[in-house]
Structures are given as C-alpha cells and as structure tokens.
Design a protein around this motif. Structure first.
Motif, mmCIF file in Angstrom:
data_model
loop_
_atom_site.group_PDB
_atom_site.id
_atom_site.type_symbol
_atom_site.label_atom_id
_atom_site.label_comp_id
_atom_site.label_asym_id
_atom_site.label_seq_id
_atom_site.Cartn_x
_atom_site.Cartn_y
_atom_site.Cartn_z
ATOM 1 N N UNK A 76 35.391 7.710 -19.522
ATOM 2 C CA UNK A 76 35.589 8.203 -20.888
ATOM 3 C C UNK A 76 35.940 7.061 -21.821
ATOM 4 N N UNK A 77 36.771 6.127 -21.363
ATOM 5 C CA UNK A 77 37.113 4.954 -22.184
ATOM 6 C C UNK A 77 35.851 4.167 -22.512
ATOM 7 N N UNK A 78 34.993 3.984 -21.515
ATOM 8 C CA UNK A 78 33.735 3.261 -21.735
ATOM 9 C C UNK A 78 32.849 3.998 -22.737
ATOM 10 N N UNK A 79 32.772 5.312 -22.599
ATOM 11 C CA UNK A 79 31.971 6.111 -23.527
ATOM 12 C C UNK A 79 32.473 5.953 -24.957
ATOM 13 N N UNK A 163 43.926 -1.877 -22.320
ATOM 14 C CA UNK A 163 45.103 -1.460 -21.569
ATOM 15 C C UNK A 163 44.891 -0.142 -20.828
ATOM 16 N N UNK A 164 43.649 0.293 -20.691
ATOM 17 C CA UNK A 164 43.358 1.526 -19.947
ATOM 18 C C UNK A 164 43.715 1.379 -18.469
ATOM 19 N N UNK A 165 43.368 0.246 -17.864
ATOM 20 C CA UNK A 165 43.634 0.065 -16.438
ATOM 21 C C UNK A 165 45.124 -0.005 -16.123
ATOM 22 N N UNK A 170 49.868 2.754 -13.693
ATOM 23 C CA UNK A 170 51.244 3.232 -13.791
ATOM 24 C C UNK A 170 51.303 4.730 -13.513
ATOM 25 N N UNK A 171 50.408 5.477 -14.150
ATOM 26 C CA UNK A 171 50.390 6.932 -13.967
ATOM 27 C C UNK A 171 50.006 7.292 -12.545
ATOM 28 N N UNK A 172 48.973 6.628 -12.023
ATOM 29 C CA UNK A 172 48.469 6.970 -10.696
ATOM 30 C C UNK A 172 49.501 6.684 -9.606
ATOM 31 N N UNK A 173 50.028 5.470 -9.587
ATOM 32 C CA UNK A 173 50.980 5.124 -8.534
ATOM 33 C C UNK A 173 52.299 5.882 -8.705
ATOM 34 N N UNK A 174 52.707 6.100 -9.956
ATOM 35 C CA UNK A 174 53.923 6.881 -10.189
ATOM 36 C C UNK A 174 53.785 8.298 -9.658
ATOM 37 N N UNK A 175 52.636 8.924 -9.928
ATOM 38 C CA UNK A 175 52.395 10.276 -9.446
ATOM 39 C C UNK A 175 52.304 10.314 -7.923
ATOM 40 N N UNK A 176 51.668 9.316 -7.325
ATOM 41 C CA UNK A 176 51.520 9.283 -5.867
ATOM 42 C C UNK A 176 52.882 9.179 -5.181
#
Length: 247
Positions: A76-79, A163-165, A170-176
């Motif tokens: 989506x960011x790329x789009x 800063x998308x990555x 942060x969100x992904x590892x925090x949620x995991x």
C-alpha cells in the motif's frame, strides 16, 4: 468495481512468490527448531493442558498469519508513492470497497500460511490433536488475524516510504512479543502481561488455543477483536474519504 478490485488484489498477492515464501519460511523455521528440540518429549503445557508442540504450532501459525496480514502494508505504501491510490480515488471504488478488498486479499494469504504450518506440524511431529481441534484452531487464528489486516491498511495509508519499515517492525515485533507468540507470557514481567491483554495479538493466540482445546469462553476474545476491527475500519474509511476529498 469492488468485486473486480478484490479479484485483482487477490491474484496479485498470490503471484508475489517472494512475499509468500518469506511469510511462510520464518515461522516454519521456528516451528522446526523448537519442535525438533522439545517436540519429541511429549511434554504438556501446564497453562493450556495441550501438548507442548500443539501450543507451539498455534503460536507459529498465528505468527505466520499475522505476518501475512501485516506484510501488505508495504504494498500500500508503494501504491501511494507511485500514485496508484490517486487513480483509484477517481474511480467508482469507495472507501468501504477499498478496505474490504485489501483485507480480503491479506486474509487469503494468511489462511494459506496458517494451514501450511499446521500441516507441517502434523506431518513432521505427528501432533496429537483431532481433525476438529485443528480445524477450530485454524478458524480461530484466521478470524483473529482480521484486525492485523486492518492495521496493515492503516500503516499503508499513513506511513511514508522512508519510515514505513521501522514502523512496521516496531508494531510487528511488539505484537508478537505481547501476544505470547514467541515466548510464553508467564516468563515476562507481570506489567507486560497486563498490557498484552489490550493488544489483538494476545487474543489471536487465545482464540487459537481455545480452538485447539475445543473449550473456553470465546466471547471475550471475539468481542475484543471485533472492537479493534470496527475502530480500525472506521479510521481506514475516514482516511480514504479524506484523501478523496483533496482531489
């Protein structure tokens, strides 16, 4: 228009072989690693009462499903960066149709990842759960992934390419971590356990475990995940309409 775009999105996601391999490879390696070390012992998890390898399989399948759902944020960011979203906003596609198409495509990839990891666990480690228990576990995990598909769309709508990555990581590892998908929450500080009960990944894991156990009050996790879904969906539609009004 929405149905046509849904078909386009789904086909594009399934053609992205590199993304599919990455989504499946990381949780697969972790499953094989932990299963190879502890899976043969036949140990039972004291918290859930399930075989330890079954708990690990649910965790890794949830991790893979969450990764599949969140991974769409980069698309989506790329789009947005190339102007594709501006083209969509001058078509008949409305905000709800845009959101549903993105979420449905993410859920399709997530379902493939969840089923594949369960099949590997059964074939390699001969995990002793009934077909009904695995079916309910997969269904619970798949439903629990829905808020993460919404989060990926929201990240894609707001994040800039530079800063998308970092935001995603942060969100992904925090949620995991908070969801107990990497390590049991029992080994973490008590304050982290309390915080975990607010985030959707905790309830994703819980739904999967309840399904595997074929017991438990599923109303609470469903209501929490539904609340996240409604709130995130409203934000996505608002953002899409706000951007459309600027055109």
């Amino acid at each position: 228009m929405s149905i046509a775009y849904l078909g386009l999105e789904s086909a594009r996601q399934l053609k992205n072989v590199r993304s599919l391999v990455f989504t499946f490879a990381v949780p697969l390696v972790m499953l094989l690693l932990f299963g190879g070390i502890y899976g043969a012992s036949g140990a039972v998890d004291k918290v859930t009462g399930l075989p330890w390898i079954a708990v690990t399989t649910v965790q890794m399948a949830g991790y893979g499903g969450m990764m599949a759902a969140l991974g769409q944020a980069f698309t989506i960011v790329t789009e947005r960066n190339v102007g594709w979203n501006r083209q969509l906003r001058i078509t008949a596609l409305n905000g709800v149709g845009y959101m549903i198409s993105k979420v449905a495509a993410a859920l399709l990839v997530a379902l493939i990842s969840i089923i594949a990891l369960i099949v590997v666990s059964v074939c390699v480690f001969h995990t002793t759960l009934t077909f009904g228990a695995w079916t309910m576990a997969a269904l619970g995990l798949w439903l629990g992934v829905i808020p993460f598909a919404f989060i990926s769309v929201l990240i894609g709508q707001f994040a800039k390419p530079n800063y998308a990555q970092p935001l995603f990581m942060v969100i992904f590892f925090g949620m995991a971590i908070l969801g107990g998908l990497w390590v049991p929450l029992s080994v973490l500080p008590s304050w982290m356990t309390n915080v975990a009960q607010v985030v959707p990944s905790y309830w994703l894991n819980r739904l999967g475990q309840m399904g595997a156990h074929l017991s438990g009050d599923v109303l609470e996790p469903i209501l929490v995940l539904l609340g996240w879904t409604v709130a995130l969906g409203a934000l996505i539609v608002w953002r899409y309409r706000r951007d459309a009004a600027r055109q």
